[in-house]
Design an enzyme around this catalytic site. Structure first.
Site, PDB file in Angstrom:
ATOM      1  N   GLU A  94       0.639  -1.217  -0.092  1.00  0.00           N
ATOM      2  CA  GLU A  94      -0.078  -0.055   0.030  1.00  0.00           C
ATOM      3  C   GLU A  94       0.889   1.032   0.098  1.00  0.00           C
ATOM      4  OE1 GLU A  94      -3.133  -0.089  -0.418  1.00  0.00           O
ATOM      5  OE2 GLU A  94      -3.576  -2.405   0.159  1.00  0.00           O
ATOM      6  N   CYS A 159      -6.913  -1.646   8.943  1.00  0.00           N
ATOM      7  CA  CYS A 159      -5.662  -1.548   8.141  1.00  0.00           C
ATOM      8  C   CYS A 159      -5.132  -0.137   7.538  1.00  0.00           C
ATOM      9  CB  CYS A 159      -5.778  -2.488   6.876  1.00  0.00           C
ATOM     10  SG  CYS A 159      -5.952  -4.380   7.089  1.00  0.00           S
ATOM     11  N   HIS A 178      -0.790  -5.799   2.585  1.00  0.00           N
ATOM     12  CA  HIS A 178      -1.879  -6.665   2.577  1.00  0.00           C
ATOM     13  C   HIS A 178      -1.311  -7.766   2.255  1.00  0.00           C
ATOM     14  CE1 HIS A 178      -5.091  -3.422   3.039  1.00  0.00           C
ATOM     15  NE2 HIS A 178      -5.408  -4.304   3.851  1.00  0.00           N
TER      16      HIS A 178
END
Length: 209
Positions: A94, A159, A178
């Site tokens: 991410e 998250c 992730h």
């Protein structure tokens, strides 16, 4: 029993914090936590840093308190949060996190009153990691154990919330990964191997700041 000299040397090494998440929803065994446990067992295979791992509960209030405490306690050179994504089929790096949109209840049935992570920041604020995830992604794919990709949407749940919290502490030393559910297609050991490659690649960037 380590010698005093060994203990001092270990204590002087910069810390890398890696977190997984506890159970929630259909994820009774959270792949992120299992992968981090394997990583702890095998280590980063990097003698320049000291690895600290822990499991975060899927609770906004606990995350909001715990993460800044970890930054103050360890003054880490890198913080990597790991979470599971039910739609992921590869390790997903991410690049950024959001401050707003947190309206999905946590495992305690609660969400932030303002639906924001950091109230004093602009609700529409985005924070981008100073770590170049495309470079990290290439390293993971070149290693060949697991496949990796880069994402700009961490999901507006715990998250994303955890990631924004750390980016707000130091965006040059924060990352989020992730992982897919266990055995879909990777085992916890395979995920840990992918995490190790990614984290060591991230360290090369974060330790320059």
């Amino acid at each position: 029993m380590p010698s005093t000299t060994e203990s001092v040397c270990t204590a002087q090494k910069p810390h890398v914090i890696v977190t997984g998440f506890g159970p929630f929803g259909n994820h009774k065994i959270n792949a992120s936590s299992e992968a981090v446990k394997h990583l702890k067992k095998e280590g980063l295979q990097n003698d320049k840093v000291q690895l600290v791992t822990l499991e975060l509960p899927v609770e906004y209030e606990a995350v909001k308190k715990k993460i800044p405490h970890l930054w103050r306690e360890y003054n880490p050179v890198l913080v990597v949060h790991v979470g599971v994504s039910g739609i992921a089929t590869e390790i997903t790096l991410e690049q950024q996190a959001h401050n707003d949109g947190y309206d999905k209840p946590d495992v305690q049935g609660k969400c932030p009153d303002t639906h924001c992570c950091v109230e004093e920041k602009d609700q529409c604020c985005l924070l981008v990691s100073g770590i170049n995830m495309n470079q990290v992604c290439k390293r993971v794919n070149d290693a060949g154990t697991v496949k990796a990709c880069v994402s700009d949407d961490a999901g507006r749940y715990l998250c994303d919330f955890a990631y924004f919290t750390s980016l707000n502490m130091d965006h040059c030393k924060s990352a989020f990964i992730h992982v897919p559910p266990l055995d879909a297609p990777y085992s916890a050991a395979q995920l840990a191997s992918g995490l190790r490659v990614a984290i060591n690649a991230m360290l090369e960037q974060s330790m320059q700041h």
